[in-house]
Design a protein around this motif. Sequence first.
Motif, PDB file in Angstrom:
ATOM      1  N   UNK A 249     -12.358  27.325 -13.121  1.00  0.00           N
ATOM      2  CA  UNK A 249     -12.709  28.750 -13.174  1.00  0.00           C
ATOM      3  C   UNK A 249     -13.315  29.204 -11.844  1.00  0.00           C
ATOM      4  N   UNK A 250     -14.256  28.405 -11.323  1.00  0.00           N
ATOM      5  CA  UNK A 250     -14.902  28.741 -10.055  1.00  0.00           C
ATOM      6  C   UNK A 250     -13.878  28.776  -8.929  1.00  0.00           C
ATOM      7  N   UNK A 251     -12.995  27.778  -8.895  1.00  0.00           N
ATOM      8  CA  UNK A 251     -11.957  27.737  -7.864  1.00  0.00           C
ATOM      9  C   UNK A 251     -11.008  28.932  -7.982  1.00  0.00           C
ATOM     10  N   UNK A 252     -10.726  29.331  -9.205  1.00  0.00           N
ATOM     11  CA  UNK A 252      -9.860  30.489  -9.414  1.00  0.00           C
ATOM     12  C   UNK A 252     -10.460  31.749  -8.802  1.00  0.00           C
ATOM     13  N   UNK A 253     -11.764  31.961  -9.021  1.00  0.00           N
ATOM     14  CA  UNK A 253     -12.437  33.122  -8.439  1.00  0.00           C
ATOM     15  C   UNK A 253     -12.510  33.008  -6.916  1.00  0.00           C
ATOM     16  N   UNK A 254     -12.728  31.774  -6.423  1.00  0.00           N
ATOM     17  CA  UNK A 254     -12.789  31.568  -4.975  1.00  0.00           C
ATOM     18  C   UNK A 254     -11.453  31.905  -4.304  1.00  0.00           C
ATOM     19  N   UNK A 255     -10.356  31.475  -4.924  1.00  0.00           N
ATOM     20  CA  UNK A 255      -9.028  31.747  -4.362  1.00  0.00           C
ATOM     21  C   UNK A 255      -8.727  33.247  -4.387  1.00  0.00           C
ATOM     22  N   UNK A 256      -9.124  33.911  -5.478  1.00  0.00           N
ATOM     23  CA  UNK A 256      -8.936  35.366  -5.543  1.00  0.00           C
ATOM     24  C   UNK A 256      -9.758  36.075  -4.474  1.00  0.00           C
TER      25      UNK A 256
ATOM     26  N   UNK B 225      -9.818  26.394  -0.085  1.00  0.00           N
ATOM     27  CA  UNK B 225      -9.899  26.418  -1.547  1.00  0.00           C
ATOM     28  C   UNK B 225      -8.662  25.789  -2.196  1.00  0.00           C
ATOM     29  N   UNK B 226      -7.499  25.981  -1.605  1.00  0.00           N
ATOM     30  CA  UNK B 226      -6.278  25.354  -2.137  1.00  0.00           C
ATOM     31  C   UNK B 226      -6.359  23.834  -1.989  1.00  0.00           C
ATOM     32  N   UNK B 227      -6.930  23.388  -0.858  1.00  0.00           N
ATOM     33  CA  UNK B 227      -7.124  21.954  -0.662  1.00  0.00           C
ATOM     34  C   UNK B 227      -8.055  21.366  -1.704  1.00  0.00           C
ATOM     35  N   UNK B 228      -9.153  22.074  -1.996  1.00  0.00           N
ATOM     36  CA  UNK B 228     -10.088  21.611  -3.030  1.00  0.00           C
ATOM     37  C   UNK B 228      -9.418  21.626  -4.399  1.00  0.00           C
TER      38      UNK B 228
ATOM     39  N   UNK C 189      -9.220  40.861   6.991  1.00  0.00           N
ATOM     40  CA  UNK C 189      -9.397  39.827   8.016  1.00  0.00           C
ATOM     41  C   UNK C 189      -8.483  38.658   7.672  1.00  0.00           C
ATOM     42  N   UNK C 190      -7.252  38.708   8.167  1.00  0.00           N
ATOM     43  CA  UNK C 190      -6.251  37.715   7.778  1.00  0.00           C
ATOM     44  C   UNK C 190      -6.622  36.302   8.194  1.00  0.00           C
ATOM     45  N   UNK C 191      -7.256  36.135   9.369  1.00  0.00           N
ATOM     46  CA  UNK C 191      -7.598  34.797   9.846  1.00  0.00           C
ATOM     47  C   UNK C 191      -8.671  34.149   8.966  1.00  0.00           C
ATOM     48  N   UNK C 192      -9.715  34.902   8.663  1.00  0.00           N
ATOM     49  CA  UNK C 192     -10.791  34.369   7.821  1.00  0.00           C
ATOM     50  C   UNK C 192     -10.290  34.115   6.406  1.00  0.00           C
ATOM     51  N   UNK C 193      -9.528  35.067   5.874  1.00  0.00           N
ATOM     52  CA  UNK C 193      -8.997  34.908   4.520  1.00  0.00           C
ATOM     53  C   UNK C 193      -8.050  33.733   4.421  1.00  0.00           C
ATOM     54  N   UNK C 194      -7.198  33.546   5.406  1.00  0.00           N
ATOM     55  CA  UNK C 194      -6.239  32.429   5.400  1.00  0.00           C
ATOM     56  C   UNK C 194      -6.959  31.096   5.493  1.00  0.00           C
ATOM     57  N   UNK C 195      -8.008  31.045   6.309  1.00  0.00           N
ATOM     58  CA  UNK C 195      -8.785  29.812   6.449  1.00  0.00           C
ATOM     59  C   UNK C 195      -9.440  29.437   5.129  1.00  0.00           C
ATOM     60  N   UNK C 196     -10.097  30.416   4.509  1.00  0.00           N
ATOM     61  CA  UNK C 196     -10.740  30.158   3.219  1.00  0.00           C
ATOM     62  C   UNK C 196      -9.716  29.790   2.152  1.00  0.00           C
ATOM     63  N   UNK C 197      -8.578  30.467   2.181  1.00  0.00           N
ATOM     64  CA  UNK C 197      -7.526  30.174   1.215  1.00  0.00           C
ATOM     65  C   UNK C 197      -7.061  28.725   1.353  1.00  0.00           C
ATOM     66  N   UNK C 198      -6.879  28.285   2.592  1.00  0.00           N
ATOM     67  CA  UNK C 198      -6.468  26.904   2.829  1.00  0.00           C
ATOM     68  C   UNK C 198      -7.498  25.909   2.326  1.00  0.00           C
TER      69      UNK C 198
END
Length: 211
Positions: A83-90, A110-113, A99-108
């Motif tokens: 659930x927490x990861x789902x909210x983090x990815x959203x 969270x997807x890794x986790x 901010x595509x660079x920051x969002x893409x970094x965080x997305x990567x």
Amino acid sequence: FNLENPVFQLLGKVCDMLFVSVVYIVLCLPIVTIGPANTALYYAIVKVIRRERGYIFREFFRSFKLNFKRGAIVGILLTLAMIILGFDILYAWGLTEPDSSKGSLLMGVFIGIAFLVISFSIYVFPILSRFDMTVKQLFKAAVYMSMRHIHFTILMIAVNIAAVVVVYFFFPFIFIAPATTVLVNSLMMERIFKKYMPKSEGPGEETGKDE
């Protein structure tokens, strides 16, 4: 009409997989019982469908009761993590616009986790069904095996994704998907377990172990 006929035996196994999948789905609805249900499903499929020993519901509920406490603890923790990861990815997805660079970094990140958590979840309940461990030992074993046998881990994740895709396009498959997915994954999981199983387990059937 001989019941020993391979066709009747196959139909019997299909029916067992169908019925136990429905029971599994119902038991997952209360959330708290997701862990014990996953543990029991793996145990029953391997013992009854693959080994042809015992009866599907008897073995399912036997494992469900024996591993309820540890299975429930792990299941609840995994559910919260998902659930927490789902909210983090959203959240990360929402950042990709301003901010595509920051969002893409965080997305990567969270997807890794998420990949690590999913990998862990694939192993932890089968391990619980076959080995007598504490919750702490379960976590260590699941993390170790999922990374040590990463090629099998990726294949099993692919099997799970394929099952979800089939259900999406053909919803009735959901009523046998849980048992089918576990059966296919067990072909790989049991090969892994053989590396860690003692040659003779002796008396230990009551802990959920089974050769």
